[in-house]
Scaffold this motif. Structure first.
Motif, PDB file in Angstrom:
ATOM      1  N   UNK A  98       8.668 -13.296  -7.074  1.00  0.00           N
ATOM      2  CA  UNK A  98       9.196 -12.181  -7.845  1.00  0.00           C
ATOM      3  C   UNK A  98       8.302 -10.963  -7.963  1.00  0.00           C
ATOM      4  N   UNK A  99       7.139 -10.949  -7.304  1.00  0.00           N
ATOM      5  CA  UNK A  99       6.206  -9.817  -7.405  1.00  0.00           C
ATOM      6  C   UNK A  99       6.479  -8.812  -6.278  1.00  0.00           C
ATOM      7  N   UNK A 100       6.774  -7.576  -6.650  1.00  0.00           N
ATOM      8  CA  UNK A 100       7.023  -6.512  -5.666  1.00  0.00           C
ATOM      9  C   UNK A 100       5.685  -6.057  -5.100  1.00  0.00           C
ATOM     10  N   UNK A 101       5.582  -6.016  -3.758  1.00  0.00           N
ATOM     11  CA  UNK A 101       4.309  -5.697  -3.106  1.00  0.00           C
ATOM     12  C   UNK A 101       4.541  -5.193  -1.687  1.00  0.00           C
ATOM     13  N   UNK A 102       3.457  -4.711  -1.072  1.00  0.00           N
ATOM     14  CA  UNK A 102       3.439  -4.346   0.352  1.00  0.00           C
ATOM     15  C   UNK A 102       2.043  -4.591   0.880  1.00  0.00           C
ATOM     16  N   UNK A 103       1.928  -4.626   2.230  1.00  0.00           N
ATOM     17  CA  UNK A 103       0.620  -4.752   2.865  1.00  0.00           C
ATOM     18  C   UNK A 103       0.677  -4.171   4.263  1.00  0.00           C
ATOM     19  N   UNK A 104      -0.489  -3.770   4.769  1.00  0.00           N
ATOM     20  CA  UNK A 104      -0.549  -3.202   6.105  1.00  0.00           C
ATOM     21  C   UNK A 104      -1.936  -2.674   6.424  1.00  0.00           C
ATOM     22  N   UNK A 105      -2.043  -2.059   7.586  1.00  0.00           N
ATOM     23  CA  UNK A 105      -3.320  -1.542   8.096  1.00  0.00           C
ATOM     24  C   UNK A 105      -3.729  -0.262   7.369  1.00  0.00           C
TER      25      UNK A 105
END
Length: 137
Positions: A98-105
């Motif tokens: 349920x945690x809104x997140x993002x990831x990337x370079x």
């Protein structure tokens, strides 16, 4: 020349093919090498490689979680309402249900992580250029 060019050839596992199946959920080019896709196991494992500046959309994992094991390069991870975290090889991120997140370079580095995912992701809006460009590594 981008930092951590060696990541584009794979650090521990192969880089895999262009991540065309999920391209609509990324800004920039990513690559995916599936490591575990066993229907008897309720967890998917993949090696995800990001070209410099590539990031995935905001997302929420429903009825599950995601663990990221950073294997190379430099990247970002951010949960909604929190400060982005700078990532490098050896870092571990646990994203709860349920945690809104993002990831990337980062803007100028290749980035690679192993993603261990249970449950189904709900893909949301892309990370704005304004937010991404404001990050300093």
């Amino acid at each position: 020349m981008a930092k951590h060019e060696e990541v584009k050839n794979g650090v521990i596992f192969p880089v895999g093919e262009k991540n065309d199946a999920f391209a609509q959920f990324f800004v920039g080019q990513s690559y995916l090498q599936t490591l575990v896709a066993d229907p008897k196991v309720n967890v998917g494992v993949g090696n995800v490689t990001f070209e410099p500046g590539c990031r995935n959309n905001w997302q929420i994992h429903r009825d599950g979680f995601q663990i990221l094991l950073v294997t190379g390069g430099e990247g970002w991870y951010q949960e909604e309402g929190k400060t982005a975290q700078f990532l490098k090889a050896g870092d571990v991120i646990v994203t709860h249900d349920g945690v809104k997140h993002w990831h990337g370079a980062t803007k100028d580095s290749w980035f690679e992580h192993i993603a261990i995912t249970a449950g189904k992701p709900e893909w949301l809006e892309s990370v704005s250029d304004e937010l991404f460009d404001s990050l300093e590594d």
